[in-house]
Motif scaffolding. Structure first.
Motif, PDB file in Angstrom:
ATOM      1  N   LEU A 118       0.835  -1.201   0.000  1.00  0.00           N
ATOM      2  CA  LEU A 118       0.000   0.000   0.000  1.00  0.00           C
ATOM      3  C   LEU A 118       0.868   1.249   0.000  1.00  0.00           C
ATOM      4  O   LEU A 118       0.402   2.337   0.346  1.00  0.00           O
ATOM      5  CB  LEU A 118      -0.929  -0.001   1.224  1.00  0.00           C
ATOM      6  N   THR A 164      -5.051 -10.934  -0.570  1.00  0.00           N
ATOM      7  CA  THR A 164      -5.276  -9.489  -0.538  1.00  0.00           C
ATOM      8  C   THR A 164      -6.273  -9.105   0.550  1.00  0.00           C
ATOM      9  O   THR A 164      -6.041  -8.176   1.325  1.00  0.00           O
ATOM     10  CB  THR A 164      -5.782  -9.003  -1.906  1.00  0.00           C
ATOM     11  N   TYR A 168      -5.317  -6.557   3.900  1.00  0.00           N
ATOM     12  CA  TYR A 168      -5.804  -5.196   4.080  1.00  0.00           C
ATOM     13  C   TYR A 168      -5.902  -4.839   5.561  1.00  0.00           C
ATOM     14  O   TYR A 168      -6.384  -5.640   6.370  1.00  0.00           O
ATOM     15  CB  TYR A 168      -7.186  -5.025   3.453  1.00  0.00           C
TER      16      TYR A 168
END
Length: 322
Positions: A118, A164, A168
């Motif tokens: 990120l 994924t 997060y």
């Protein structure tokens, strides 16, 4: 910009790619007398002309191994080659000699390429605010097209979705965000119905234990259902997948130790796994002879401390931590 990956068996090397002789190339490396172990790689430039080629061993005695062992060796070989080529910024397309096992080669290539980030110095393809889904840094294609390669791609993409979702941070994959992401992933796939229930529905169904977990958080809880009807008989009893969906588990009043608590964002890994398995099943539209109807259910909430949080000893069930 284009590279080749050629897995090879040191005991019985083939020439599936024109202009590439794996054993001859390997002999140019300082490798000693022993046959290279599975996953040992070497990269050559302008071989063949204008291309970069990475050869990767599947290990000595490959041909005598059991089929499942062979599959794992191909995965190891192709995965090692992809990891080496990822370091080359200019490589945008990789052609894979998948002749030893197209399915395993496809899975390995896409799993090895995956890297969650990120970071913002270069816009992250995983930023949930992106209008378009993340695109792979490298595009893969087999030397020879096959249905098994295509199936392997679906397997890997679904596994990468689970990775994924579990990676997060909790502020990006709230129960609401999770269900929205699932809707996008299944959009346009035949024989699938997505149903998102709210807390009022859960109360009507008497899901009091689930609802007790929601008391300490301001994030609305959700109960997600994915219904896939792939069997010839749409009324046939379905297979059921259930996945835990605590998008952040602080422990509630029984607060977990602070060290490593950020990893509790992964307490929805069960939900991520069953949703991603369902995605693969639905994308592949599993053959009718498998008679697959599927129902996936995932209760989604945060477990947080707060003035309304369930306390140890509260009834109707005992809530405690040993």
């Amino acid at each position: 910009s284009q590279a080749l990956i050629v897995p090879f068996d040191p005991s019985a090397p083939s020439q599936a790619v024109a202009g590439v002789l794996p054993l001859q190339l390997w002999s140019l490396t300082p490798s000693g007398d022993k046959a290279p172990k599975a996953g040992a790689t070497a990269t050559f430039y302008n071989t063949p002309a204008s291309k970069t080629t990475t050869i990767s061993s599947v290990g000595d005695g490959f041909s005598s191994e059991a089929e499942e062992v062979k599959r794992e060796l191909v995965r190891k070989s192709v995965g090692a080659a992809v990891k080496e080529l990822k370091a080359f910024e200019g490589v945008k397309e990789v052609i894979v000699d998948a002749s030893l096992d197209p399915h395993a080669a496809a899975v390995a290539a896409h799993l090895a390429l995956y890297k969650f980030t990120l970071k913002t110095n270069v816009p992250s393809p995983f930023d949930p605010r992106n209008a378009e889904p993340a695109k792979d840094k490298i595009a893969f294609a087999p030397v020879e097209k096959s249905a098994e390669w295509d199936r392997g791609v679906v397997y890997a993409q679904s596994q990468n979705l689970a990775r994924t979702l579990a990676e997060y941070p909790a502020n990006m994959i709230t129960p609401t965000a999770f269900t929205e992401r699932v809707r996008r992933e299944f959009e346009g796939i035949a024989n699938v119905e997505i149903v998102v229930r709210d807390e009022a529905w859960a109360a009507e169904k008497g899901m009091n234990v689930f609802l007790s977990v929601t008391h300490g958080t301001s994030e609305p809880a959700k109960f997600l259902e994915i219904i896939y009807k792939g069997a010839a008989d749409k009324t046939a009893a379905p297979l059921a997948f259930v996945g835990k969906g605590i998008t952040f588990d602080s422990g509630g009043i029984s607060l977990k130790p602070g060290a490593g608590m950020k990893l509790m964002r992964g307490d929805m890994g069960g939900a991520a796994a069953v949703v991603s398995a369902a995605l693969a099943i639905a994308k592949l539209q599993l053959p009718m002879w498998l008679m697959i109807n599927l129902v996936v259910t995932t209760p989604l909430t945060e477990n947080m401390p707060g003035p309304s949080a369930t306390k140890p000893g509260d009834k109707s069930v005992e809530v405690d931590r040993s």
